[in-house]
Design a protein around this motif. Structure first.
Motif: not given
Length: 459
Positions: A269-295
């Motif tokens: 199976l091949e496809g894509n995953i799409e994450f919808t994240k709250p703005a404050n979650v996106s900001a914190l993840l980006a600040a810490r360099g965490i990419t596990q929840y990137n689409s």
């Protein structure tokens, strides 16, 4: 361990693609669908490999295609209506100091009425090839759809689960003698899945930074269990090839034995995953360099199980006959699903620990007249899952099937079939933990109603 790995033991990709194999089918246990013949349905699926006037044997047992003596076209549609109700609850951030009772309702009825079609054609040859019969069928042997309310108590485990498989089978049957025939076929299968679930990013953030969930205090903190919900959607598809073989033996004029084996079919199976994240979650993840929840792209291997069917049929009189089926589905191919990213990096292994199952069916037919045939049956169908690994995507358990059906022979060419099946499902229990640490416990009560209609034309 890196922070990106500490966020979650399983990503939503794991939940989504692994959920491909855990979508409950109301027609059979696991995600199997046997509804490719309304005649078989009317007998609770007994006699599927020995049917004598049913073009659906193209996939049920290609050796039995020799029972048809003229070009035959058949169309079937069965509507599967699953009704289920969940009762229970649980806690977010289970096992931590921040644990909170899960909020939300019972999810509503996750099962909608879904049509399952099948189209079959059987063509006996003539002349030098008069012992050979060819056939083709288009059907859907696995999958169904379940959908809960988006704000239900088990939203972190499952919201929407839709799986579609479409099989195109080409078969050939050869009559070696008047009493013994063999058959084989090639199966081309397309698998497609769409899976969604909520993601408790608040609990995930707490694992990275406990201060974000306790400052100034747990109630007023910007992050915490069930405070920062997001959403994940996974879509994937693939094509695979399989095969089917069968035989039919008639020891006497009244007694028939049929056997068929359908192979496993492997899918990547091949496809894509799409994450919808709250703005404050996106900001914190980006600040810490965490990419596990990137689409992005991802996939998993999926193997649909092999199926072995043994059918017996005995004609007590010219008007009355009984059938028996024993069918084994080899769900052991689904011990686990290994999730990887598109570059081959492993993410997790989702355990299922499914076991092989048996289905036993007993059916009967009675020719009320040349125009009307009545039928009925009962079947017992085992579940492949268990109390330790059952998930809301598959609130499955052992089942008992009760079926009634009839055929109206409008003339020597056209016949119309109808059937109704009631499926009683033993109440299953749920006790599972999601990727974000929420624990869901409870029980389901449910049943299914199957309504089938078909037409067959013999030229």
């Amino acid at each position: 361990m890196q922070a990106s790995h500490r966020i979650s033991r399983l990503t939503a990709l794991a939940l989504g693609i692994a959920g491909v194999i855990s979508v409950g089918s109301a027609g059979a246990t696991g995600f199997q669908i046997r509804e490719n013949s309304v005649k078989n349905q009317g007998r609770a699926f007994a006699g599927s490999a020995t049917a004598k006037n049913d073009a659906a044997v193209v996939t049920n047992n290609p050796a039995a295609m020799v029972n048809l003596d003229s070009l035959t076209i058949r169309g079937d549609v069965t509507v599967i209506d699953l009704t289920a109700k969940f009762r229970g609850g649980g806690s977010a951030a289970a096992g931590t100091l921040l644990a909170r009772p899960l909020t939300g309702g019972n999810g509503g009825d996750p099962g909608d009425a879904q049509p399952v079609p099948a189209l079959s054609i059987v063509m006996p040859l003539s002349g030098a090839f008069e012992k050979l019969t060819l056939g083709a069928q288009l059907n859907a042997p696995f999958g169904l759809k379940t959908e809960y309310d988006r704000d239900w108590v088990g939203r972190y485990h499952a919201v929407e689960s839709e799986v579609k498989t479409i099989d195109l089978t080409f078969s050939a049957g050869l009559a070696l003698t008047d009493r013994f025939s063999v058959g084989a076929g090639l199966v081309w299968e397309r698998a497609e899945a769409t899976l969604t679930n909520a993601v408790d990013f608040g609990s995930a953030i707490c694992r990275v930074s406990i201060a974000a969930c306790t400052t100034p205090n747990p109630v007023a903190a910007p992050f915490g269990p069930q405070k920062n919900d997001g959403y994940a959607k996974v879509k994937g598809d693939d094509y695979g090839l399989g095969w089917i073989v069968g035989l039919q033996w008639k020891p006497t004029d009244k007694f028939s034995i049929g056997y068929s084996h359908r192979s496993e079919i492997d899918h990547e199976l091949e496809g894509n995953i799409e994450f919808t994240k709250p703005a404050n979650v996106s900001a914190l993840l980006a600040a810490r360099g965490i990419t596990q929840y990137n689409s992005g792209p991802g996939g998993a291997k999926l193997t649909t199980p092999s199926v072995d069917t043994l059918s017996l049929q005995y004609e007590f009189t010219d008007q009355f006959r009984m059938m028996f089926d024993a069918q084994q589905t080899d769900w052991h191919s689904l011990k686990s699903v290994d999730i990887v990213r598109a570059n081959g990096t492993p993410i997790t292994s989702e355990p299922f620990e499914w076991e092989d199952t048996m289905m036993y069916a007993l059916g009967a037919e009675y020719d009320l007249s040349d125009a009307i045939t009545l039928r009925g049956g009962i079947a017992l169908d085992e579940t492949p899952t268990n109390d330790h690994h059952r998930t809301p995507r598959l609130p499955d358990n052992d089942r008992t099937l009760y079926s009634l059906g009839l055929t109206w022979n409008a003339n020597e060419h056209l016949s119309v079939d109808a059937a109704y099946t009631r499926i009683e499902i033993d109440s299953p229990k749920i006790d599972v933990v999601s990727s974000s640490g929420s624990r869901l416990t409870g029980t389901y009560k449910g049943h299914a109603d199957l309504f089938g209609i078909a037409a067959q034309y013999k030229f």
